[in-house]
Scaffold this active site. Structure first.
Site, PDB file in Angstrom:
ATOM      1  N   HIS A   1      -9.762   1.382   4.933  1.00 12.09           N
ATOM      2  CA  HIS A   1      -8.561   1.723   5.535  1.00 12.09           C
ATOM      3  C   HIS A   1      -8.825   2.656   6.816  1.00 12.09           C
ATOM      4  O   HIS A   1      -9.507   3.712   6.610  1.00 12.09           O
ATOM      5  CB  HIS A   1      -7.517   2.045   4.549  1.00 12.09           C
ATOM      6  CG  HIS A   1      -6.130   1.996   5.222  1.00 12.09           C
ATOM      7  ND1 HIS A   1      -5.549   3.192   6.218  1.00 12.09           N
ATOM      8  CD2 HIS A   1      -4.966   1.312   4.944  1.00 12.09           C
ATOM      9  CE1 HIS A   1      -4.429   2.961   6.501  1.00 12.09           C
ATOM     10  NE2 HIS A   1      -4.023   1.742   5.850  1.00 12.09           N
TER      11      HIS A   1
ATOM     12  N   GLY B   1       2.312   2.613  10.983  1.00  2.65           N
ATOM     13  CA  GLY B   1       3.505   3.723  10.975  1.00  2.65           C
ATOM     14  C   GLY B   1       4.127   4.036  12.267  1.00  2.65           C
ATOM     15  O   GLY B   1       4.754   4.953  12.404  1.00  2.65           O
TER      16      GLY B   1
ATOM     17  N   SER C   1       3.162  -1.455  10.408  1.00  2.00           N
ATOM     18  CA  SER C   1       4.496  -1.416  10.494  1.00  2.00           C
ATOM     19  C   SER C   1       5.467  -2.982  10.395  1.00  2.00           C
ATOM     20  O   SER C   1       6.351  -3.067  11.016  1.00  2.00           O
ATOM     21  CB  SER C   1       4.786  -1.327  12.227  1.00  2.00           C
ATOM     22  OG  SER C   1       4.610   0.055  12.559  1.00  2.00           O
TER      23      SER C   1
ATOM     24  N   ASN D   1       0.880  -1.284  -0.064  1.00  2.00           N
ATOM     25  CA  ASN D   1       0.104  -0.212   0.076  1.00  2.00           C
ATOM     26  C   ASN D   1       0.919   1.323   0.128  1.00  2.00           C
ATOM     27  O   ASN D   1       1.350   1.654   1.170  1.00  2.00           O
ATOM     28  CB  ASN D   1      -0.959  -0.143   1.141  1.00  2.00           C
ATOM     29  CG  ASN D   1      -1.818   1.384   1.250  1.00  2.00           C
ATOM     30  OD1 ASN D   1      -1.753   1.921   0.513  1.00  2.00           O
ATOM     31  ND2 ASN D   1      -2.501   1.416   2.364  1.00  2.00           N
ATOM     32  N   TRP D   2       0.866   1.825  -1.033  1.00  2.95           N
ATOM     33  CA  TRP D   2       1.925   3.046  -1.312  1.00  2.95           C
ATOM     34  C   TRP D   2       1.516   4.327  -0.713  1.00  2.95           C
ATOM     35  O   TRP D   2       2.244   5.129  -0.588  1.00  2.95           O
ATOM     36  CB  TRP D   2       2.305   3.106  -2.853  1.00  2.95           C
ATOM     37  CG  TRP D   2       3.488   2.399  -3.273  1.00  2.95           C
ATOM     38  CD1 TRP D   2       4.087   1.417  -2.472  1.00  2.95           C
ATOM     39  CD2 TRP D   2       3.958   2.486  -4.527  1.00  2.95           C
ATOM     40  NE1 TRP D   2       5.125   0.884  -3.160  1.00  2.95           N
ATOM     41  CE2 TRP D   2       5.218   1.681  -4.263  1.00  2.95           C
ATOM     42  CE3 TRP D   2       3.887   3.085  -5.431  1.00  2.95           C
ATOM     43  CZ2 TRP D   2       6.103   1.506  -5.556  1.00  2.95           C
ATOM     44  CZ3 TRP D   2       5.010   2.997  -6.863  1.00  2.95           C
ATOM     45  CH2 TRP D   2       5.965   2.074  -6.617  1.00  2.95           C
ATOM     46  N   LYS D   3       0.201   4.175  -0.205  1.00  2.00           N
ATOM     47  CA  LYS D   3      -0.505   5.504   0.064  1.00  2.00           C
ATOM     48  C   LYS D   3      -0.191   6.638  -0.967  1.00  2.00           C
ATOM     49  O   LYS D   3      -0.094   6.340  -2.116  1.00  2.00           O
ATOM     50  CB  LYS D   3       0.025   5.860   1.525  1.00  2.00           C
ATOM     51  CG  LYS D   3      -0.318   4.382   2.508  1.00  2.00           C
ATOM     52  CD  LYS D   3      -0.121   4.709   4.019  1.00  2.00           C
ATOM     53  CE  LYS D   3      -0.448   3.292   4.601  1.00  2.00           C
ATOM     54  NZ  LYS D   3      -0.218   3.451   6.170  1.00  2.00           N
TER      55      LYS D   3
ATOM     56  N   GLU E   1      -5.315  -4.473  10.705  1.00  8.38           N
ATOM     57  CA  GLU E   1      -4.432  -3.630  10.676  1.00  8.38           C
ATOM     58  C   GLU E   1      -4.844  -2.901  12.220  1.00  8.38           C
ATOM     59  O   GLU E   1      -5.735  -1.816  11.974  1.00  8.38           O
ATOM     60  CB  GLU E   1      -4.602  -2.522   9.541  1.00  8.38           C
ATOM     61  CG  GLU E   1      -4.211  -3.206   8.407  1.00  8.38           C
ATOM     62  CD  GLU E   1      -3.541  -2.094   7.231  1.00  8.38           C
ATOM     63  OE1 GLU E   1      -2.376  -2.206   7.063  1.00  8.38           O
ATOM     64  OE2 GLU E   1      -4.212  -0.918   7.222  1.00  8.38           O
TER      65      GLU E   1
ATOM     66  N   GLU F   1      -6.945   4.966   7.794  1.00  7.22           N
ATOM     67  CA  GLU F   1      -6.740   6.452   7.500  1.00  7.22           C
ATOM     68  C   GLU F   1      -7.743   7.180   6.689  1.00  7.22           C
ATOM     69  O   GLU F   1      -8.159   8.286   6.942  1.00  7.22           O
ATOM     70  CB  GLU F   1      -5.396   6.609   6.483  1.00  7.22           C
ATOM     71  CG  GLU F   1      -4.108   6.432   7.457  1.00  7.22           C
ATOM     72  CD  GLU F   1      -3.144   5.864   6.691  1.00  7.22           C
ATOM     73  OE1 GLU F   1      -3.221   5.710   5.249  1.00  7.22           O
ATOM     74  OE2 GLU F   1      -2.188   5.286   7.444  1.00  7.22           O
TER      75      GLU F   1
HETATM   76  P1  13P Z   1       3.037   1.112   7.696  1.00  4.98           P
HETATM   77  O1  13P Z   1       3.418  -0.509   7.221  1.00  4.98           O
HETATM   78  O2  13P Z   1       3.472   1.893   7.098  1.00  4.98           O
HETATM   79  O3  13P Z   1       2.791   0.929   9.114  1.00  4.98           O
HETATM   80  O4  13P Z   1       1.512   0.851   6.959  1.00  4.98           O
HETATM   81  C1  13P Z   1       0.588  -0.050   7.118  1.00  4.98           C
HETATM   82  C2  13P Z   1      -0.682   0.476   6.389  1.00  4.98           C
HETATM   83  O5  13P Z   1      -1.481   1.050   6.637  1.00  4.98           O
HETATM   84  C3  13P Z   1      -0.929  -0.541   5.189  1.00  4.98           C
HETATM   85  O6  13P Z   1      -2.332  -0.527   4.856  1.00  4.98           O
END
Ligand code: 13P
Length: 241
Positions: A94, A169, A202, A6-8, A163, A96
């Site tokens: 997600h 993060g 993470s 997931n590159w966001k 998650e 976020e």
């Molecule tokens: P990180 O691996 O950067 O903690 O992000 C996890 C995530 O939100 C994947 O969707």
């Protein structure tokens, strides 16, 4: 075993060059069950899917609008449009985006329409730190699953991604015992309908040896560490070998 990147909000056209390493790796890897999916920002779905055409690596999107049809929704893209440019998957729910106001009901609608468009769903669930401290983890996960997947008959296209919000993060991952218990809780209640469960939060090259021990996981959803192809390959190698 799934490894979903997931590159966001990361990456431009030049970044795609760095994926040659991962393409090479996936071609030489003999494990048939290895599934690599890249979910870049929408701007890169088309060029990435072209680049990955002759490979086993698939492409997904990170979110979509809930409407199946076109409409007056400035800045939005629906699941059909994502499918049209090469996406096979879409990440929905997600945290976020939940934090920005996405409700269980809205996510439910998105999932239904994304399935109708022919996409596979990576459906994210997870508790916040407060919910965990209040010992509400299972209750929250149950609600997110029940409401998010309400009246969806064909669940074969759904992959659950657990998650924990406090792990995203932060560099902190759940303790082995706790993660096994939570995954078992999800599986024992829902396994018949949702056979695949990923862990996200993470995941990195330093903790993949620990995560490897979690036998009841079907793969990982990886944020930051997936930006770097070397690290991404390293995580895959450490967890599948
Ligand atoms: P990180 O691996 O950067 O903690 O992000 C996890 C995530 O939100 C994947 O969707």
């Amino acid at each position: 075993m799934y490894f979903v990147a997931n590159w966001k909000m990361f990456g431009d056209l030049r970044t795609l060059n760095s994926l040659d390493k991962v393409i090479k790796f996936s071609k030489t890897n003999k494990k048939n069950k290895l599934k690599i999916v890249y979910c870049p920002p929408n701007t890169l779905i088309r060029p990435l899917s072209k680049r990955l055409k002759k490979t086993k690596i698939e492409v997904g999107a990170q979110n979509c609008h809930h409407s199946y049809d076109y409409g007056a929704y400035t800045g939005q893209v629906n699941s059909k449009m994502l499918k049209n440019v090469g996406a096979k998957y879409v990440i929905l729910g997600h945290s976020e985006n939940r934090q920005l106001g996405e409700t269980d009901n809205l996510i439910n609608l998105k999932i239904k329409n994304a399935i109708k468009s022919g996409l596979k769903i990576i459906f994210c669930i997870g508790e916040t730190l407060k919910e965990r401290r209040d010992k509400k983890t299972n209750q929250v996960l149950k609600r997110q699953i029940e409401k998010g997947l309400k009246s969806i008959k064909n669940k074969s296209k759904i992959i659950i991604a657990y998650e924990p919000v406090w792990s995203i993060g932060t560099g902190v991952i759940p303790k082995e015992k706790s993660l096994i218990q939570t995954i078992s809780f999800i599986k024992s209640r829902f396994i018949k309908k949702y056979p695949k469960i990923l862990y996200g939060g993470s995941v990195n090259t330093n903790n993949s040896h620990k995560l490897k021990k979690i036998r009841n996981i079907d793969g990982f959803l990886i944020g930051g560490a997936s930006h770097n192809p070397k690290k991404f390959i390293d995580i895959i190698q450490k967890t599948i070998n």
